[in-house]
Each structure stands twice: as C-alpha cells, then as structure tokens.
Design an enzyme around this catalytic site. Structure first.
Site, short mmCIF file in Angstrom:
data_model
loop_
_atom_site.label_atom_id
_atom_site.label_comp_id
_atom_site.label_asym_id
_atom_site.label_seq_id
_atom_site.Cartn_x
_atom_site.Cartn_y
_atom_site.Cartn_z
CB SER A 1 42.36 109.62 61.05
OG SER A 1 41.05 110.16 60.92
CD GLU B 1 41.64 103.71 67.49
OE1 GLU B 1 42.49 103.27 67.52
OE2 GLU B 1 41.46 104.61 66.31
CG HIS C 1 39.92 108.06 65.95
ND1 HIS C 1 40.39 106.84 65.63
CD2 HIS C 1 39.51 108.95 64.98
CE1 HIS C 1 40.08 106.70 64.17
NE2 HIS C 1 39.85 108.02 63.76
CG ASN D 1 41.88 105.06 60.45
OD1 ASN D 1 41.40 104.88 59.61
ND2 ASN D 1 41.64 106.33 61.48
P1 NAD Z 1 35.57 117.39 56.92
O1 NAD Z 1 36.26 117.97 55.94
O2 NAD Z 1 34.26 117.08 56.70
O3 NAD Z 1 35.56 118.73 57.87
C1 NAD Z 1 36.65 119.61 58.27
C2 NAD Z 1 36.02 120.80 58.77
O4 NAD Z 1 37.08 121.48 59.58
C3 NAD Z 1 35.72 121.88 57.79
O5 NAD Z 1 34.12 122.09 57.93
C4 NAD Z 1 36.49 122.78 57.87
O6 NAD Z 1 36.03 124.21 57.22
C5 NAD Z 1 36.95 122.94 59.25
N1 NAD Z 1 38.28 123.70 59.64
C6 NAD Z 1 39.29 123.71 58.79
N2 NAD Z 1 40.31 124.68 59.34
C7 NAD Z 1 39.63 124.93 60.38
C8 NAD Z 1 40.00 125.85 61.37
N3 NAD Z 1 41.33 126.31 61.63
N4 NAD Z 1 39.08 125.95 62.39
C9 NAD Z 1 37.95 125.60 62.55
N5 NAD Z 1 37.49 124.85 61.55
C10 NAD Z 1 38.35 124.70 60.56
O7 NAD Z 1 36.55 116.39 57.49
P2 NAD Z 1 36.05 115.32 58.68
O8 NAD Z 1 35.87 114.01 57.79
O9 NAD Z 1 34.98 115.75 59.63
O10 NAD Z 1 37.51 115.10 59.38
C11 NAD Z 1 37.62 115.98 60.57
C12 NAD Z 1 38.82 115.25 61.57
O11 NAD Z 1 38.15 114.02 61.85
C13 NAD Z 1 40.25 114.94 60.98
O12 NAD Z 1 41.12 115.03 61.78
C14 NAD Z 1 39.75 113.41 60.50
O13 NAD Z 1 41.15 112.88 60.32
C15 NAD Z 1 39.31 112.93 61.64
N6 NAD Z 1 38.25 111.75 61.47
C16 NAD Z 1 37.72 111.46 60.29
C17 NAD Z 1 37.00 110.45 60.09
C18 NAD Z 1 36.17 110.22 58.82
O14 NAD Z 1 35.86 108.98 58.67
N7 NAD Z 1 36.07 111.31 57.86
C19 NAD Z 1 36.73 109.61 60.94
C20 NAD Z 1 37.44 109.64 62.28
C21 NAD Z 1 38.14 110.76 62.39
#
Ligand code: NAD
Length: 291
Positions: A119, A152, A140, A190
């Site tokens: 993000s 994005e 993104h 963001n």
């Molecule tokens: P989340 O906490 O739901 O999931 C993250 C996952 O990554 C977890 O299941 C964790 O076990 C796993 N993980 C951690 N380290 C790891 C590794 N070394 N190898 C493999 N898996 C690993 O988080 P999320 O909300 O799904 O966010 C994930 C990404 O997406 C982030 O970069 C976030 O910024 C981005 N994002 C989030 C949103 C949102 O609204 N939450 C929107 C757009 C982008």
C-alpha cells in the site's frame, strides 16, 4: 509475455481476494503463506465468497467449481518460482517483503514478473533488491478485491514497458480498471485516503466527536459509504499505521504524523475486524464502538 500461472505470497485478506479474482478470470493460482492456518482459512473464505456470488447470480456454480479447482496452496515459497507473475501480498513491513523477494529470486524463471501489492512501500527500493528491477511493478488491489474495481499500477524507476503492458493486460482480463501512479510514498489512493483516516482518529483523540458521531458525520455529511473509523477497522489498524509511518518518513512532513491513539490501538493488538476489535468491537451481534 504470456501470463497463465500466477503466484500469490500471503494468504491474508488481500491474498485470498487476489487468488479469488485471478482464478475466476481463468488463471492458475498457487498461493503460499508462512502460516498454514491462514492458507486453509483463505481457501474456505474464497469458497464462501464465491457462494455469495453464485447466490447473487454473478457467477454460476460451475464457474465457482472451475475457479476453486484452479487454486492450489503450498507451504514452500520457492514453489512459486515457476509461475509467470508473482503478486506479493504479505504483511506491510519492508523487511518481510524484501526477505520474500530475496528468497524467491534464485528459483525464478527468467521471464517471471514480480509485483507487490504494498500500500505504501517504495516499489523502486523493493525492486532494487531483486535480480530484475525492470520486471518489477506495484500491483495494488483495493479491499475487498472481488468487489473493488480499481487496481493501481505503479512503475518503479526501472520498470520496462513490456512489463507495464503485461500487467495492464492482466488488469483488463480481470475485468478491472487500472490507474497509473508514480512511485512516491503510498501512491495515489492511500496518499489521500490515509491522512483522512488519521485525521478522523485525531478528531476522536482530541474529543471532538465519538466514534459514532465521526462515522455518521462522514457518511451522511460527505456521502461516504463507510465512516473513516469503520473503514480503518476494515483495512486493519496495523496496515493504517504502517502506511502513515511510510508517509511520515518518506515525505518528512509533520502533517503525516500518525495519531498516538492509532499507535495505542495497534499496541493493544486491537487491529480492527481481523482481530474482532478496533474502533468497534465485533464480538457480539452488532459492532459496538470502543470509545
Ligand atoms: P493480512 O494481515 O490480512 O495478511 C498478511 C498475510 O501475510 C498473513 O496471512 C501472514 O501470515 C502473511 N505473511 C507474513 N509474512 C509472510 C512471509 N514471509 N511469507 C508469506 N506470507 C507471509 O494483511 P492484508 O490486509 O492482506 O495486507 C497484505 C498486503 O496488502 C500489505 O502489503 C497491505 O499493505 C496490502 N494492502 C492491504 C489493503 C487492506 O485494505 N488491508 C489494501 C490494499 C493493499
């Protein structure tokens, strides 16, 4: 560049949504996570969300069955090396993401495109830690991925045109719309959204309004479909804090300082919906404000 097999790293709320939309668009998906429970939960969530789409007549039961059959999981990150496109959607921490790309690189096909769903973190910096900065981009998605239309696309300084065009074509095949952003902290969505959420948390912190009055104000006064605190819980307060820190550090402007109350919630482990508590408590029948 023909893309048919897609690797997804991280099976959290974004990873499962990404696997969902790629499988429905006919791509073979291989998903991994360090946490086996997260992988199992992701497959169950995808099936449940597809059921909802079948119920609404958006897809057929056959399409659901075919899409689910295209998704497989592996505990071994390196198994993703043979895919054509990898989307990293692990926890929003640069050291986590860098370690993933460094572990992947020796196992990649020469043609594999690497992308991150980050993000906020610099695409150019993540790309520079790989052997292929020209084949590296920001991809993104918005949350929830099956519903939100926007992707994005972020070019790092070294991203080449064929890589950009290949990712652009993928977005079209997914039936989504792309917007192109330059590689500056938090990109477009963001950069604008998170300071608003952070300001809503300051408004709560300073006692200007309660959780309910802040959310009601923005829903009914600015026609937002969700209030900013409800939305923060939905995104994840750890992710919100991580993005504010990237804006603050990357743009060196005090207007991006994260609200201490946001930090406090994250310290408490109250990360929003994913931990059942944030600005609202989700453990009962209805969300109840926590302040
Ligand atoms: P989340 O906490 O739901 O999931 C993250 C996952 O990554 C977890 O299941 C964790 O076990 C796993 N993980 C951690 N380290 C790891 C590794 N070394 N190898 C493999 N898996 C690993 O988080 P999320 O909300 O799904 O966010 C994930 C990404 O997406 C982030 O970069 C976030 O910024 C981005 N994002 C989030 C949103 C949102 O609204 N939450 C929107 C757009 C982008």
């Amino acid at each position: 560049m023909s893309i048919e097999r897609v690797g997804v790293v991280g099976a959290g709320q974004m990873g499962n949504g990404i696997a969902h939309v790629f499988a429905l668009a006919g791509y073979d998906v291989l998903m991994t996570d360090v946490n086996k429970d997260a992988m199992d939960a992701a497959v169950a969530v995808i099936a449940k969300n597809m059921d909802r789409q079948v119920g609404r007549g958006l897809i057929t039961a056959d399409q659901k069955a075919e899409a689910l059959a295209r998704i497989s999981t592996t505990p071994k990150l390196t198994d993703l090396g043979q895919t054509d496109l990898i989307i990293e959607a692990a926890t929003e921490r640069e050291t986590v993401k860098t370690a993933i790309f460094e572990d992947l690189v020796p196992h990649l096909k020469p043609s594999t495109i690497l992308t991150s769903n980050t993000s906020s973190i610099s695409i150019t910096r993540l790309a520079s830690r790989t052997d292929r900065p020209e084949k590296f981009m920001g991809f993104h998605f918005m949350n929830p991925v099956p519903i939100m239309q926007l992707v994005e696309l972020i070019r790092g300084i070294a991203t080449d045109e064929p890589t950009f065009k290949a990712c652009h074509a993928v977005v079209e095949r997914l039936g989504k719309t792309s917007a192109t952003a330059e590689d500056f902290p938090a990109f477009i969505v963001n950069r604008i959204l998170m300071p608003m959420i952070n300001e809503a948390i300051y408004t709560l912190y300073e006692g200007v309004g309660s959780v309910l009055s802040i959310d009601t104000s923005l829903k009914l006064g600015a026609n937002h479909p969700m209030g900013p605190l409800e939305l923060a819980d939905f995104i994840g307060l750890d992710t919100c804090l991580a993005i504010m820190n990237v804006l603050h550090d990357g743009l060196a402007d005090t207007k991006y300082r994260p609200c201490p109350l946001l930090t406090k919630y994250v310290e408490a482990g109250w990360l929003g919906r994913k931990t059942q508590r944030g600005f609202y408590d989700y453990r009962g029948d209805h969300p109840v404000p926590t302040r």
